[in-house]
Design a protein around this motif. Structure first.
Motif, PDB file in Angstrom:
ATOM      1  N   GLY A   1      -4.502  96.967 -28.817  1.00 43.37           N
ATOM      2  CA  GLY A   1      -4.809  98.292 -29.316  1.00 43.37           C
ATOM      3  C   GLY A   1      -3.632  99.245 -29.271  1.00 43.37           C
ATOM      4  N   GLY A   2      -2.446  98.746 -28.944  1.00 42.01           N
ATOM      5  CA  GLY A   2      -1.253  99.584 -28.886  1.00 42.01           C
ATOM      6  C   GLY A   2      -0.988 100.189 -27.521  1.00 42.01           C
ATOM      7  N   GLU A   3      -1.963 100.135 -26.611  1.00 40.80           N
ATOM      8  CA  GLU A   3      -1.778 100.768 -25.295  1.00 40.80           C
ATOM      9  C   GLU A   3      -2.122  99.867 -24.119  1.00 40.80           C
ATOM     10  OE1 GLU A   3      -3.208 104.712 -24.686  1.00 40.80           O
ATOM     11  OE2 GLU A   3      -2.915 105.294 -26.776  1.00 40.80           O
ATOM     12  N   GLY A   4      -2.687  98.689 -24.372  1.00 42.01           N
ATOM     13  CA  GLY A   4      -2.904  97.759 -23.273  1.00 42.01           C
ATOM     14  C   GLY A   4      -1.573  97.226 -22.771  1.00 42.01           C
ATOM     15  N   GLU A   5      -1.541  96.737 -21.539  1.00 39.92           N
ATOM     16  CA  GLU A   5      -0.306  96.166 -21.000  1.00 39.92           C
ATOM     17  C   GLU A   5      -0.161  94.727 -21.475  1.00 39.92           C
ATOM     18  OE1 GLU A   5       2.105  95.931 -16.799  1.00 39.92           O
ATOM     19  OE2 GLU A   5      -0.059  95.637 -16.727  1.00 39.92           O
ATOM     20  N   SER A   6       1.047  94.328 -21.853  1.00 40.66           N
ATOM     21  CA  SER A   6       1.278  92.953 -22.285  1.00 40.66           C
ATOM     22  C   SER A   6       1.483  92.051 -21.073  1.00 40.66           C
ATOM     23  CB  SER A   6       2.494  92.870 -23.199  1.00 40.66           C
ATOM     24  OG  SER A   6       3.692  93.072 -22.466  1.00 40.66           O
ATOM     25  N   PHE A   7       1.294  90.751 -21.295  1.00 37.83           N
ATOM     26  CA  PHE A   7       1.541  89.776 -20.234  1.00 37.83           C
ATOM     27  C   PHE A   7       3.007  89.812 -19.809  1.00 37.83           C
ATOM     28  CE2 PHE A   7       2.523  85.317 -18.959  1.00 37.83           C
ATOM     29  CZ  PHE A   7       1.733  85.270 -17.824  1.00 37.83           C
ATOM     30  N   ALA A   8       3.892  90.001 -20.770  1.00 40.19           N
ATOM     31  CA  ALA A   8       5.322  90.098 -20.444  1.00 40.19           C
ATOM     32  C   ALA A   8       5.591  91.284 -19.522  1.00 40.19           C
ATOM     33  CB  ALA A   8       6.141  90.226 -21.719  1.00 40.19           C
ATOM     34  N   GLU A   9       4.911  92.400 -19.747  1.00 42.19           N
ATOM     35  CA  GLU A   9       5.088  93.573 -18.891  1.00 42.19           C
ATOM     36  C   GLU A   9       4.538  93.316 -17.490  1.00 42.19           C
ATOM     37  OE1 GLU A   9       5.041  97.255 -22.077  1.00 42.19           O
ATOM     38  OE2 GLU A   9       3.134  96.289 -21.561  1.00 42.19           O
ATOM     39  N   LEU A  10       3.436  92.583 -17.410  1.00 46.98           N
ATOM     40  CA  LEU A  10       2.897  92.216 -16.094  1.00 46.98           C
ATOM     41  C   LEU A  10       3.929  91.425 -15.302  1.00 46.98           C
ATOM     42  CD1 LEU A  10       0.671  91.670 -13.947  1.00 46.98           C
ATOM     43  CD2 LEU A  10       0.011  89.695 -15.334  1.00 46.98           C
ATOM     44  N   LEU A  11       4.532  90.407 -15.924  1.00 43.94           N
ATOM     45  CA  LEU A  11       5.506  89.591 -15.206  1.00 43.94           C
ATOM     46  C   LEU A  11       6.725  90.412 -14.796  1.00 43.94           C
ATOM     47  CD1 LEU A  11       5.465  86.077 -16.890  1.00 43.94           C
ATOM     48  CD2 LEU A  11       3.969  87.057 -15.140  1.00 43.94           C
TER      49      LEU A  11
ATOM     50  N   ARG B   1       6.656  93.484 -13.878  1.00 33.75           N
ATOM     51  CA  ARG B   1       6.269  94.230 -12.670  1.00 33.75           C
ATOM     52  C   ARG B   1       6.252  93.334 -11.436  1.00 33.75           C
ATOM     53  NH1 ARG B   1       1.492  96.336 -12.078  1.00 33.75           N
ATOM     54  NH2 ARG B   1       0.361  95.529 -13.905  1.00 33.75           N
ATOM     55  N   VAL B   2       5.877  92.060 -11.628  1.00 31.91           N
ATOM     56  CA  VAL B   2       5.914  91.117 -10.508  1.00 31.91           C
ATOM     57  C   VAL B   2       7.357  90.900 -10.056  1.00 31.91           C
ATOM     58  CG1 VAL B   2       5.420  88.764  -9.777  1.00 31.91           C
ATOM     59  CG2 VAL B   2       3.753  90.000 -11.168  1.00 31.91           C
ATOM     60  N   HIS B   3       8.273  90.738 -11.027  1.00 26.92           N
ATOM     61  CA  HIS B   3       9.698  90.647 -10.689  1.00 26.92           C
ATOM     62  C   HIS B   3      10.147  91.880  -9.909  1.00 26.92           C
ATOM     63  CE1 HIS B   3      10.984  87.012 -12.675  1.00 26.92           C
ATOM     64  NE2 HIS B   3      10.442  87.371 -13.815  1.00 26.92           N
ATOM     65  N   ALA B   4       9.704  93.054 -10.360  1.00 27.79           N
ATOM     66  CA  ALA B   4      10.094  94.304  -9.698  1.00 27.79           C
ATOM     67  C   ALA B   4       9.589  94.336  -8.260  1.00 27.79           C
ATOM     68  CB  ALA B   4       9.565  95.497 -10.482  1.00 27.79           C
ATOM     69  N   LEU B   5       8.380  93.800  -8.023  1.00 28.85           N
ATOM     70  CA  LEU B   5       7.856  93.769  -6.653  1.00 28.85           C
ATOM     71  C   LEU B   5       8.733  92.889  -5.772  1.00 28.85           C
ATOM     72  CD1 LEU B   5       5.810  94.318  -4.443  1.00 28.85           C
ATOM     73  CD2 LEU B   5       4.374  92.487  -5.390  1.00 28.85           C
ATOM     74  N   ASP B   6       9.162  91.757  -6.281  1.00 28.53           N
ATOM     75  CA  ASP B   6      10.059  90.899  -5.508  1.00 28.53           C
ATOM     76  C   ASP B   6      11.313  91.664  -5.084  1.00 28.53           C
ATOM     77  OD1 ASP B   6       8.980  88.416  -4.972  1.00 28.53           O
ATOM     78  OD2 ASP B   6       9.517  87.580  -6.916  1.00 28.53           O
ATOM     79  N   GLU B   7      11.884  92.398  -6.010  1.00 24.18           N
ATOM     80  CA  GLU B   7      13.108  93.144  -5.717  1.00 24.18           C
ATOM     81  C   GLU B   7      12.845  94.255  -4.712  1.00 24.18           C
ATOM     82  OE1 GLU B   7      14.813  94.505  -9.339  1.00 24.18           O
ATOM     83  OE2 GLU B   7      15.138  92.484 -10.144  1.00 24.18           O
TER      84      GLU B   7
END
Length: 220
Positions: free
Chosen positions: A117-127, A129-135
């Motif tokens: 719908g243009g505003e949901g989060e993509s799977f790529a964006e989820l991953l 954020r997971v990378h960001a948590l690791d850092e």
């Protein structure tokens, strides 16, 4: 130096209880969820060095009894919010059961770049954020961290470390979906993780022993 991180899923929310939700960020705890939050606070045998919270209200509410028990304690907000892949407007006044056909359609398309719908989060964006948590965890000096987050996000963190997959594509998206469906993570559960200095990760099973209601010891 190794770190201990407790990855905590929020207590039962109105969305979990299949009640109407206004927005993915605004699903508050039910009475049961508040009780689960109190049990969580009592699960700690020592004070965390840092509490990390998602910006979503149900995770913040879940952290309140723990923050109160150990006050004063540092509390920070990190982007560990839930993977909300549907357009936010589709939550407005709907239950999880009513959103289910839209959710199924999203996963059937298996497009890792789709922002529904243009505003949901993509799977790529989820991953990402997971990378960001690791850092963030690697760069945070505290050795005992309690992190209050959400089921799909925490499963993504665990899946990434177990599978070794890092790239967002149709194959990895399908693998993540199968993993998340086969990995129950009850509300109020704790995944206790140890992060070694060399990047290795070890973890225990999801812990719910602190919640009597999950053990049938408290009447509804």
């Amino acid at each position: 130096m190794s770190k201990e991180v407790w990855l905590i899923r929020h207590g039962e929310s109105i969305s979990n209880a299949n009640l109407p939700t206004l927005h993915p960020a605004k699903s508050e705890l039910t009475d049961k969820g508040h009780r689960e939050s109190e049990y969580l606070a009592e699960a700690f045998t020592r004070k965390p060095d840092l509490i990390v919270v998602s910006p979503y209200i149900r995770a913040r509410q879940t952290a309140v009894p723990t923050i109160s028990r150990f006050n004063p304690i540092p509390v920070v907000e990190w982007p560990v919010y839930e993977f909300s892949y549907l357009h936010p407007e589709k939550y407005n006044g709907t239950t999880g059961e009513q959103r289910w056909p839209e959710a199924m359609a999203y996963w059937q398309r298996m497009d890792p770049l789709e922002k529904e719908g243009g505003e949901g989060e993509s799977f790529a964006e989820l991953l990402a954020r997971v990378h960001a948590l690791d850092e963030q965890l690697a760069n945070t000096p505290e050795s005992f961290i309690a992190l209050f987050s959400h089921g799909l996000f925490l499963r993504a963190y665990l899946w990434m470390h177990l599978s070794g997959f890092r790239e967002a594509n149709r194959h990895t998206m399908e693998r993540y979906l199968n993993f998340s469906r086969g990995m129950p993570m009850p509300n109020g559960s704790i995944l206790k993780v140890r992060l070694e200095a060399d990047g290795r990760l070890s973890f225990s099973p999801f812990d719910t022993d602190h919640i009597p209601e999950k053990l049938g010891l408290v009447d509804e």
